[in-house]
Design a protein around this motif. Structure first.
Motif, PDB file in Angstrom:
ATOM      1  N   ALA A 212       0.466  -5.789  -5.430  1.00  0.00           N
ATOM      2  CA  ALA A 212       1.477  -6.158  -4.380  1.00  0.00           C
ATOM      3  C   ALA A 212       1.255  -5.406  -2.991  1.00  0.00           C
ATOM      4  O   ALA A 212       1.228  -5.963  -2.045  1.00  0.00           O
ATOM      5  CB  ALA A 212       3.133  -5.622  -4.637  1.00  0.00           C
ATOM      6  N   GLY A 213       0.510  -4.116  -3.233  1.00  0.00           N
ATOM      7  CA  GLY A 213       0.190  -3.473  -2.059  1.00  0.00           C
ATOM      8  C   GLY A 213      -1.035  -4.148  -1.286  1.00  0.00           C
ATOM      9  O   GLY A 213      -0.740  -4.290  -0.192  1.00  0.00           O
ATOM     10  N   SER A 214      -1.881  -4.461  -2.003  1.00  0.00           N
ATOM     11  CA  SER A 214      -3.220  -5.193  -1.411  1.00  0.00           C
ATOM     12  C   SER A 214      -2.604  -6.638  -0.966  1.00  0.00           C
ATOM     13  O   SER A 214      -3.102  -6.888   0.410  1.00  0.00           O
ATOM     14  CB  SER A 214      -4.140  -5.307  -2.262  1.00  0.00           C
ATOM     15  OG  SER A 214      -3.548  -6.356  -3.437  1.00  0.00           O
ATOM     16  N   ALA A 215      -1.596  -7.083  -1.219  1.00  0.00           N
ATOM     17  CA  ALA A 215      -1.421  -8.666  -0.811  1.00  0.00           C
ATOM     18  C   ALA A 215      -0.419  -8.410   0.615  1.00  0.00           C
ATOM     19  O   ALA A 215      -0.803  -8.856   1.502  1.00  0.00           O
ATOM     20  CB  ALA A 215      -0.425  -9.192  -1.821  1.00  0.00           C
ATOM     21  N   ILE A 216       0.508  -7.042   0.481  1.00  0.00           N
ATOM     22  CA  ILE A 216       1.161  -6.796   2.019  1.00  0.00           C
ATOM     23  C   ILE A 216       0.047  -6.519   2.984  1.00  0.00           C
ATOM     24  O   ILE A 216       0.222  -7.086   4.057  1.00  0.00           O
ATOM     25  CB  ILE A 216       1.757  -5.784   1.487  1.00  0.00           C
ATOM     26  CG1 ILE A 216       3.111  -6.058   0.646  1.00  0.00           C
ATOM     27  CG2 ILE A 216       2.288  -5.384   2.822  1.00  0.00           C
ATOM     28  CD1 ILE A 216       4.083  -5.081   0.415  1.00  0.00           C
ATOM     29  N   THR A 217      -1.242  -5.705   2.581  1.00  0.00           N
ATOM     30  CA  THR A 217      -2.004  -5.311   3.613  1.00  0.00           C
ATOM     31  C   THR A 217      -2.646  -6.408   4.032  1.00  0.00           C
ATOM     32  O   THR A 217      -2.917  -6.650   5.424  1.00  0.00           O
ATOM     33  CB  THR A 217      -2.904  -4.186   2.939  1.00  0.00           C
ATOM     34  OG1 THR A 217      -2.306  -3.349   2.359  1.00  0.00           O
ATOM     35  CG2 THR A 217      -3.875  -3.796   4.035  1.00  0.00           C
ATOM     36  N   ALA A 218      -3.291  -7.598   3.170  1.00  0.00           N
ATOM     37  CA  ALA A 218      -4.149  -8.702   3.577  1.00  0.00           C
ATOM     38  C   ALA A 218      -3.243  -9.443   4.502  1.00  0.00           C
ATOM     39  O   ALA A 218      -3.417 -10.037   5.449  1.00  0.00           O
ATOM     40  CB  ALA A 218      -4.324  -9.078   2.609  1.00  0.00           C
ATOM     41  N   GLU A 219      -2.099  -9.879   3.863  1.00  0.00           N
ATOM     42  CA  GLU A 219      -1.248 -10.535   4.612  1.00  0.00           C
ATOM     43  C   GLU A 219      -1.030  -9.945   5.974  1.00  0.00           C
ATOM     44  O   GLU A 219      -1.025 -10.775   7.118  1.00  0.00           O
ATOM     45  CB  GLU A 219       0.186 -10.912   4.127  1.00  0.00           C
ATOM     46  CG  GLU A 219       1.066 -11.902   4.500  1.00  0.00           C
ATOM     47  CD  GLU A 219       2.427 -11.854   4.080  1.00  0.00           C
ATOM     48  OE1 GLU A 219       2.844 -10.986   3.302  1.00  0.00           O
ATOM     49  OE2 GLU A 219       3.154 -12.965   4.182  1.00  0.00           O
ATOM     50  N   ILE A 220      -0.666  -8.812   6.182  1.00  0.00           N
ATOM     51  CA  ILE A 220      -0.121  -8.328   7.878  1.00  0.00           C
ATOM     52  C   ILE A 220      -1.703  -8.161   8.446  1.00  0.00           C
ATOM     53  O   ILE A 220      -1.444  -8.412   9.686  1.00  0.00           O
ATOM     54  CB  ILE A 220       0.580  -6.783   7.731  1.00  0.00           C
ATOM     55  CG1 ILE A 220       1.915  -7.192   6.828  1.00  0.00           C
ATOM     56  CG2 ILE A 220       0.799  -6.437   8.818  1.00  0.00           C
ATOM     57  CD1 ILE A 220       2.982  -6.373   7.107  1.00  0.00           C
ATOM     58  N   GLY A 221      -2.487  -7.677   7.800  1.00  0.00           N
ATOM     59  CA  GLY A 221      -3.971  -7.857   8.611  1.00  0.00           C
ATOM     60  C   GLY A 221      -4.249  -9.109   8.979  1.00  0.00           C
ATOM     61  O   GLY A 221      -4.601  -9.133  10.202  1.00  0.00           O
ATOM     62  N   LEU A 222      -3.931  -9.983   8.254  1.00  0.00           N
ATOM     63  CA  LEU A 222      -4.551 -11.385   8.418  1.00  0.00           C
ATOM     64  C   LEU A 222      -3.305 -11.865   9.813  1.00  0.00           C
ATOM     65  O   LEU A 222      -3.919 -12.811  10.835  1.00  0.00           O
ATOM     66  CB  LEU A 222      -4.345 -12.558   7.420  1.00  0.00           C
ATOM     67  CG  LEU A 222      -5.642 -12.411   6.956  1.00  0.00           C
ATOM     68  CD1 LEU A 222      -5.504 -13.545   5.559  1.00  0.00           C
ATOM     69  CD2 LEU A 222      -6.838 -13.029   7.697  1.00  0.00           C
ATOM     70  N   MET A 223      -2.278 -11.327   9.897  1.00  0.00           N
ATOM     71  CA  MET A 223      -1.318 -11.896  10.716  1.00  0.00           C
ATOM     72  C   MET A 223      -1.590 -11.506  12.108  1.00  0.00           C
ATOM     73  O   MET A 223      -1.594 -11.961  13.329  1.00  0.00           O
ATOM     74  CB  MET A 223       0.270 -11.733  10.516  1.00  0.00           C
ATOM     75  CG  MET A 223       0.742 -12.398   9.226  1.00  0.00           C
ATOM     76  SD  MET A 223       2.471 -11.979   8.982  1.00  0.00           S
ATOM     77  CE  MET A 223       3.391 -13.030   9.811  1.00  0.00           C
ATOM     78  N   LYS A 224      -1.999 -10.185  11.908  1.00  0.00           N
ATOM     79  CA  LYS A 224      -2.570  -9.347  13.121  1.00  0.00           C
ATOM     80  C   LYS A 224      -3.803 -10.023  13.730  1.00  0.00           C
ATOM     81  O   LYS A 224      -4.095 -10.327  14.774  1.00  0.00           O
ATOM     82  CB  LYS A 224      -3.027  -8.021  12.840  1.00  0.00           C
ATOM     83  CG  LYS A 224      -3.123  -7.119  14.064  1.00  0.00           C
ATOM     84  CD  LYS A 224      -3.546  -5.549  13.764  1.00  0.00           C
ATOM     85  CE  LYS A 224      -3.615  -4.782  14.888  1.00  0.00           C
ATOM     86  NZ  LYS A 224      -4.156  -3.407  14.554  1.00  0.00           N
ATOM     87  N   THR A 225      -4.943 -10.333  12.891  1.00  0.00           N
ATOM     88  CA  THR A 225      -5.898 -11.111  13.221  1.00  0.00           C
ATOM     89  C   THR A 225      -5.885 -12.278  13.787  1.00  0.00           C
ATOM     90  O   THR A 225      -6.561 -12.587  14.798  1.00  0.00           O
ATOM     91  CB  THR A 225      -6.958 -11.110  11.875  1.00  0.00           C
ATOM     92  OG1 THR A 225      -7.091 -10.059  11.366  1.00  0.00           O
ATOM     93  CG2 THR A 225      -8.461 -11.566  12.568  1.00  0.00           C
ATOM     94  N   THR A 226      -4.841 -13.142  13.520  1.00  0.00           N
ATOM     95  CA  THR A 226      -4.840 -14.487  13.957  1.00  0.00           C
ATOM     96  C   THR A 226      -3.667 -14.426  15.117  1.00  0.00           C
ATOM     97  O   THR A 226      -3.093 -15.497  15.352  1.00  0.00           O
ATOM     98  CB  THR A 226      -4.380 -15.399  12.994  1.00  0.00           C
ATOM     99  OG1 THR A 226      -3.177 -14.946  12.092  1.00  0.00           O
ATOM    100  CG2 THR A 226      -5.397 -15.572  11.816  1.00  0.00           C
ATOM    101  N   GLU A 227      -3.559 -12.884  15.563  1.00  0.00           N
ATOM    102  CA  GLU A 227      -2.695 -13.022  16.723  1.00  0.00           C
ATOM    103  C   GLU A 227      -1.104 -13.393  16.503  1.00  0.00           C
ATOM    104  O   GLU A 227      -0.375 -13.578  17.305  1.00  0.00           O
ATOM    105  CB  GLU A 227      -2.923 -13.749  18.153  1.00  0.00           C
ATOM    106  CG  GLU A 227      -4.564 -13.137  18.493  1.00  0.00           C
ATOM    107  CD  GLU A 227      -4.792 -13.764  19.672  1.00  0.00           C
ATOM    108  OE1 GLU A 227      -4.850 -14.857  19.922  1.00  0.00           O
ATOM    109  OE2 GLU A 227      -5.197 -13.176  20.697  1.00  0.00           O
ATOM    110  N   GLN A 228      -0.673 -13.440  15.175  1.00  0.00           N
ATOM    111  CA  GLN A 228       0.580 -13.983  14.861  1.00  0.00           C
ATOM    112  C   GLN A 228       1.571 -12.808  15.459  1.00  0.00           C
ATOM    113  O   GLN A 228       2.775 -13.110  15.841  1.00  0.00           O
ATOM    114  CB  GLN A 228       0.804 -14.220  13.255  1.00  0.00           C
ATOM    115  CG  GLN A 228      -0.063 -15.469  12.864  1.00  0.00           C
ATOM    116  CD  GLN A 228       0.225 -15.669  11.495  1.00  0.00           C
ATOM    117  OE1 GLN A 228       1.325 -15.789  10.961  1.00  0.00           O
ATOM    118  NE2 GLN A 228      -0.995 -16.221  10.971  1.00  0.00           N
ATOM    119  N   LEU A 229       1.155 -11.623  15.276  1.00  0.00           N
ATOM    120  CA  LEU A 229       2.061 -10.346  15.571  1.00  0.00           C
ATOM    121  C   LEU A 229       2.294 -10.309  16.930  1.00  0.00           C
ATOM    122  O   LEU A 229       3.344 -10.272  17.575  1.00  0.00           O
ATOM    123  CB  LEU A 229       1.658  -9.079  15.078  1.00  0.00           C
ATOM    124  CG  LEU A 229       1.475  -8.895  13.487  1.00  0.00           C
ATOM    125  CD1 LEU A 229       1.100  -7.612  13.126  1.00  0.00           C
ATOM    126  CD2 LEU A 229       2.758  -9.100  12.718  1.00  0.00           C
TER     127      LEU A 229
END
Lengths: 269, 171, 264
Positions: free
Chosen positions: C115-132
């Motif tokens: 779960a931890g790696s999934a959370i990191t990847a998800e939030i990191g990708l949201m940041k990369t794609t400017e969703q945040l």
């Protein structure tokens, strides 16, 4: 300054640490107009948008949106102001875990108490305006680049903002999508009474649709004028940019030490 | 919205988790054993507690009736002061005998309560007067060897010589 | 030679300063997350979604691993206890190892990598794609809307997963010990119940798993939030989540164990 200007930027400077990005920018965006900020890659155009949106604080000068000093607002007031702004990010920045419909409905659900049936009607209207009503059930991963950009546009106008900022809306689009997105920007601005600020390096497409252009180079405004003035401009920088010439005031080579020296030829003499 | 199936799964998960906690409490652990909020404490002094440890069981007639809550050393009497918390459901006469016993030959040590005949009952904070210390295995062996040596005349001098050594190592 | 020494120490100094800096940043991030958790309270639907993705989706791996760990404990424990003639204590051995240590620790390690790696990847990708950034421009606080629900989802899921792990493990030990090898059924359970103390063992294990859940989720969220917005940045952040959380779990376990079981 007159209140006809939605965005007024005066004497704005910004630096990341010690690295200056913008210096002494003066810029206005009159209500109901489409203005474009043009310049080469990495000249600080996107930074300018972030300053208008209040995501960054200027190191000098001021940014006013609708009369309010953006960087003086506390978080609550800033968020209140941002509800009246829309932003189209470079690659759309759609929420990848939601369908197209939910993406457009997102802000309505977060910020309003509208009923789900009303939201549905509104979303379909917005999607219809960008010609993607039929795609409402698709996921963002199933969209082409141009479609994603249009969905993002529908999302940006979801709450009928007064200002929309576009960060490179034309990047990576084929000529047809490019024309479609360009015309949409113009049409939405006119029909919804918006003000649009376009950041782009696509000269030809944007000159067709904008009312006023600012050229930014190395953090300062190099030239400004209406599209016709720009086309006729004799300034070497503008000329180079509009006609896409390789070398000119913007050099082809990144600053470097002498070529002969780098190759070791100078030393052998 | 498709939320219902998701809610269902989360419900199943939370229920399973809570059920697992209950199983841990009742099936793996023993929730029904001494509840310390419903306990009263008495003290007992011992000459030697051997290997008794805090939280060791207190048993009477083989039934667990409480736990050892504290072990301290009294430097006036040079004895060990053991505090017992006993289940409120059980009362004992004042002249109850507390003895430190061992379950099996090498098992854990626990305190056994042997009820006396008095009419007065032990109350919170009372002290158990009659105690019997832990049997230290080394003492037993050396006693045995001493008596053997004394009774068996000159037959076994070597074990007799070894006896003081074992006595020296005891705690 | 002198130069190398100076460089060495200045490198160490830099790393220490960097580490302290990050620690302060994490703390501020955590405080912000806690302060802005109101949204999660008023909209439990958001938290329920995250319990689903970090809890329910980890359920299978946790349950299966628990079962196997318990079965191995059953075999190994039996082999060791047999030499002392105390096979009856197999239940004690299995239950105490699981409830006190293996349940919380192994479940947390699995949780970090699943779960931890999934959370990191998800939030990191949201940041990369400017969703945040897009959220911020929509006047929606990403910490309140994205980070806080995931935080509570993780903190709630972890103790439940650890409990399920322990129960599956005890069951696995029972399968091997009683059903397969033939240890006495009654002795297995009664000795276990006599030795496992609810307050001392079960509650302490539960506290451990809560602490681990708190730590892993914070690390995972922070690494994602702090990831450089590139593909490489996100992949590195994901790796760091797993490494940092695993080390943190083991170190915290040592500290907590020292506190909880010192007197016995």
């Amino acid at each position: 300054m007159s209140t006809d200007n939605l965005v007024e930027i005066s004497n704005l400077s910004f630096a990341y640490g010690k690295r200056p990005i913008l210096q002494g920018i003066n810029l206005v965006a009159p209500r109901g107009k489409v203005i474009a900020i043009m310049g080469g890659s990495g000249c600080g155009k996107t930074t300018l948008l972030q300053l208008i949106g209040g995501q960054l604080r200027p190191s000098k000068g001021e940014v006013r949106v609708s009369g309010q000093l953006v960087h003086d607002l506390d978080q609550q007031a800033l968020y209140q102001l941002r509800r009246k702004m829309g932003m189209l990010f470079q690659f759309g920045a759609l929420f990848t875990d939601m369908s197209v419909f939910d993406n457009v409905a997102f802000q309505m659900r977060e910020h309003t108490d509208l009923s789900e049936t009303l939201i549905r009607d509104l979303v379909l209207m917005k999607l219809h305006a960008v010609g993607l009503r039929g795609a409402s059930k698709l996921m963002p991963s199933e969209l082409s680049g141009g479609m994603a950009r249009r969905v993002a546009l529908a999302r940006a106008v979801a709450l009928d903002p007064m200002l929309i900022m576009y960060d490179e809306p034309f990047a990576g689009l084929d000529p047809i999508s490019l024309g479609v997105v360009g015309n949409l920007i113009r049409r939405l601005t006119d029909t919804l009474g918006l003000t649009s600020i376009l950041v782009t390096h696509d000269v030809h497409e944007s000159l067709k649709i904008v009312d006023y252009v600012y050229f930014v180079s190395e953090g300062a405004i190099e030239a400004e004028g209406t599209p016709d003035q720009i086309r006729a401009s004799g300034l070497p920088f503008v000329h180079q940019f509009v006609h896409g010439e390789e070398d000119g005031p913007v050099p082809f080579h990144y600053p470097a030490s002498s070529y002969t020296q780098d190759l070791g030829l100078g030393a052998r003499k | 919205m498709g939320r219902t199936t998701l809610d269902l799964w989360v419900g199943v998960f939370v229920a399973a988790g809570l059920a697992a906690l209950l199983v841990l409490a009742f099936k793996v652990g023993n929730m029904r054993s001494v509840n310390l909020s419903d306990a009263y404490t008495v003290t007992a002094d011992f000459d030697n507690i051997g290997g008794l440890k805090p939280r060791a069981a207190v048993k009477s007639a083989g039934v667990v009736v409480g736990r050892v809550s504290e072990i301290a050393f009294d430097d006036k009497t040079y004895e060990a002061r053991v505090t017992l918390s006993l289940d409120k459901r059980y009362t004992f006469p004042k002249d109850t005998i507390a003895a430190i016993l061992t379950s099996g030959l090498l098992g854990e040590q626990y305190i056994g309560l042997d009820a006396g005949g008095s009419d007065k009952k032990l109350a919170n904070g009372d002290k158990i007067q009659i105690t019997q210390s832990a049997v230290v295995l080394e003492n037993l062996i050396s006693n045995f060897l001493y008596s053997k040596a004394a009774g068996g005349s000159d037959k076994s001098p070597a074990p007799a010589a070894g006896a003081p050594a074992t006595q020296g190592t005891q705690q | 030679m002198m130069r190398i020494g100076v460089n060495f120490f200045s490198a160490i100094g830099r790393r220490v300063i960097e580490g302290v800096w990050r620690l302060g940043y994490v703390t501020r991030f955590l405080m912000l997350t806690l302060l802005r958790s109101c949204t999660s309270l008023t909209r439990p639907g958001l938290v329920i979604r995250e319990i689903y993705s970090s809890g329910v989706l980890s359920l299978i791996i946790i349950a299966v691993s628990g079962l196997f760990v318990g079965m191995v404990l059953g075999f190994q424990g039996y082999e060791t206890l047999k030499t002392y003639g105390s096979e009856q204590s197999l239940g004690v051995l299995v239950a105490l190892s699981l409830v006190r240590e293996l349940g919380p620790v192994v479940a947390a390690l699995l949780f970090a990598s699943r779960a931890g790696s999934a959370i990191t990847a998800e939030i990191g990708l949201m940041k990369t794609t400017e969703q945040l950034k897009a959220l911020e421009m929509m006047a929606i606080d990403p910490i309140a809307r994205i980070v806080a629900p995931r935080f509570w989802g993780g903190v709630i899921s972890m103790p439940l997963l650890a409990a399920i792990f322990s129960v599956m493990g005890v069951f696995g030990g029972y399968l091997v010990g009683v059903v397969l090898i033939g240890v006495d059924d009654g002795a297995f359970w009664s000795q276990m119940q006599a030795a496992v103390d609810v307050r001392h063992d079960v509650v302490n294990g539960f506290i451990k798993s809560c602490v681990f859940g708190f730590a892993v989720t914070t690390i995972a969220l922070f690494e994602g939030y702090d990831a450089p917005p590139t593909a490489e940045g996100v992949s590195r952040a994901t790796t760091r989540t797993v490494v940092t959380s695993s080390l943190t779990i083991l170190a915290l376990d040592f500290v907590l164990t020292a506190f909880m079981f010192k007197g016995v």
